[in-house]
Design a protein around this motif. Structure first.
Motif, PDB file in Angstrom:
ATOM      1  N   ALA A   5       0.499  -1.116   0.124  1.00 48.97           N
ATOM      2  CA  ALA A   5      -0.199  -0.038   0.598  1.00 48.97           C
ATOM      3  C   ALA A   5       1.261   1.146  -0.032  1.00 48.97           C
ATOM      4  O   ALA A   5       0.365   1.956  -0.258  1.00 48.97           O
ATOM      5  CB  ALA A   5      -0.928  -0.109   1.128  1.00 48.97           C
ATOM      6  N   HIS A   6       1.517   0.849   0.474  1.00 54.86           N
ATOM      7  CA  HIS A   6       2.792   2.730   0.051  1.00 54.86           C
ATOM      8  C   HIS A   6       4.195   2.731  -0.961  1.00 54.86           C
ATOM      9  O   HIS A   6       3.782   3.902  -0.684  1.00 54.86           O
ATOM     10  CB  HIS A   6       4.085   2.390   1.946  1.00 54.86           C
ATOM     11  CG  HIS A   6       3.468   1.769   2.804  1.00 54.86           C
ATOM     12  ND1 HIS A   6       2.456   3.319   3.756  1.00 54.86           N
ATOM     13  CD2 HIS A   6       2.630   0.893   3.720  1.00 54.86           C
ATOM     14  CE1 HIS A   6       2.108   2.529   4.537  1.00 54.86           C
ATOM     15  NE2 HIS A   6       1.588   1.212   4.510  1.00 54.86           N
ATOM     16  N   THR A   7       4.250   1.632  -1.760  1.00 50.96           N
ATOM     17  CA  THR A   7       4.398   2.132  -2.468  1.00 50.96           C
ATOM     18  C   THR A   7       3.840   2.027  -4.131  1.00 50.96           C
ATOM     19  O   THR A   7       3.649   2.459  -5.452  1.00 50.96           O
ATOM     20  CB  THR A   7       5.704   1.149  -2.599  1.00 50.96           C
ATOM     21  OG1 THR A   7       4.910  -0.326  -3.079  1.00 50.96           O
ATOM     22  CG2 THR A   7       6.805   1.331  -2.137  1.00 50.96           C
ATOM     23  N   GLY A   8       2.614   0.855  -4.219  1.00 49.66           N
ATOM     24  CA  GLY A   8       1.765   0.626  -5.310  1.00 49.66           C
ATOM     25  C   GLY A   8       1.849  -0.338  -5.834  1.00 49.66           C
ATOM     26  O   GLY A   8       1.298  -0.618  -7.012  1.00 49.66           O
ATOM     27  N   PHE A   9       3.289  -0.812  -5.726  1.00 51.13           N
ATOM     28  CA  PHE A   9       4.232  -2.504  -5.887  1.00 51.13           C
ATOM     29  C   PHE A   9       3.290  -3.521  -5.650  1.00 51.13           C
ATOM     30  O   PHE A   9       2.797  -3.611  -4.367  1.00 51.13           O
ATOM     31  CB  PHE A   9       5.794  -2.356  -5.738  1.00 51.13           C
ATOM     32  CG  PHE A   9       5.648  -0.636  -7.013  1.00 51.13           C
ATOM     33  CD1 PHE A   9       6.013  -0.935  -8.112  1.00 51.13           C
ATOM     34  CD2 PHE A   9       6.929  -0.252  -6.050  1.00 51.13           C
ATOM     35  CE1 PHE A   9       6.450   0.275  -8.583  1.00 51.13           C
ATOM     36  CE2 PHE A   9       7.826   0.818  -6.796  1.00 51.13           C
ATOM     37  CZ  PHE A   9       7.292   1.197  -8.170  1.00 51.13           C
TER      38      PHE A   9
END
Length: 180
Positions: free
Chosen positions: A158-162
């Motif tokens: 959730a913090h990077t979208g990866f």
């Protein structure tokens, strides 16, 4: 459980666990003993503009509707799939690379209790796919060093979208997707 904002993660360089606070950026080698109670923030209201042509509780973007599970609503991969079906959608699958980044930005405001959210992605016969009827699994944006093992379900960090491969029985928040 850990206080809100904290994640326990294995660090191969140290050959041990570290604890990361995604709210403050603090990293430590011992478990945190301070922080919020873990009850989490109040739900964020969805404006009429965000809802668009979607039913209440869903957000409109990219010609789709997205439902983000409540702070304490965490499920295994199969539980998340069932919950989305109950909501009238499917577990999130990205048609466009930027969908994960839209959700990352939205989750900065909404707040979920886990650091990952489930996608519909699974490994079958050694190959990743998004499920029947979805675009081919092509050009995925993986977190550094991912996929890294025999885990067979996909989550978005959730913090990077990866993307990151995760054990299917782990309980995370989830995002559902459907057409308006």
């Amino acid at each position: 459980g850990l206080p809100y904002g904290w994640e326990k993660k294995f660090d191969g360089k140290m050959n041990g666990f570290i604890y990361i606070n995604h709210v403050t950026g603090e990293t430590r080698t011992s478990p945190p003993t301070h922080g919020s109670s873990g009850t989490g923030p109040a739900p964020v209201q969805i404006s009429a503009r965000e809802q668009g042509s979607c039913k209440p509780g869903w957000r409109y973007a990219f010609n789709f509707c997205y439902y983000i599970s409540a702070f304490a609503d965490i499920q295994s991969h199969s539980g998340a799939q069932a919950a989305c079906k109950t909501q009238g959608g499917e577990l999130f699958w990205p048609q466009f690379v930027f969908e994960s980044f839209f959700l990352k930005k939205t989750l900065n405001k909404v707040k979920i209790s886990t650091h990952f959210f489930w996608t519909n992605g699974e490994k079958h016969s050694g190959k990743w796919d998004w499920g029947t009827g979805h675009p081919a699994f092509s050009n995925p944006k993986w977190s550094a060093g991912q996929p890294d093992g025999s885990r067979t379900c996909l989550a978005v960090y959730a913090h990077t979208g990866f993307l990151d491969d995760q054990p299917c029985e782990t309980q995370y928040n989830y995002v559902c997707k459907t057409k308006p």
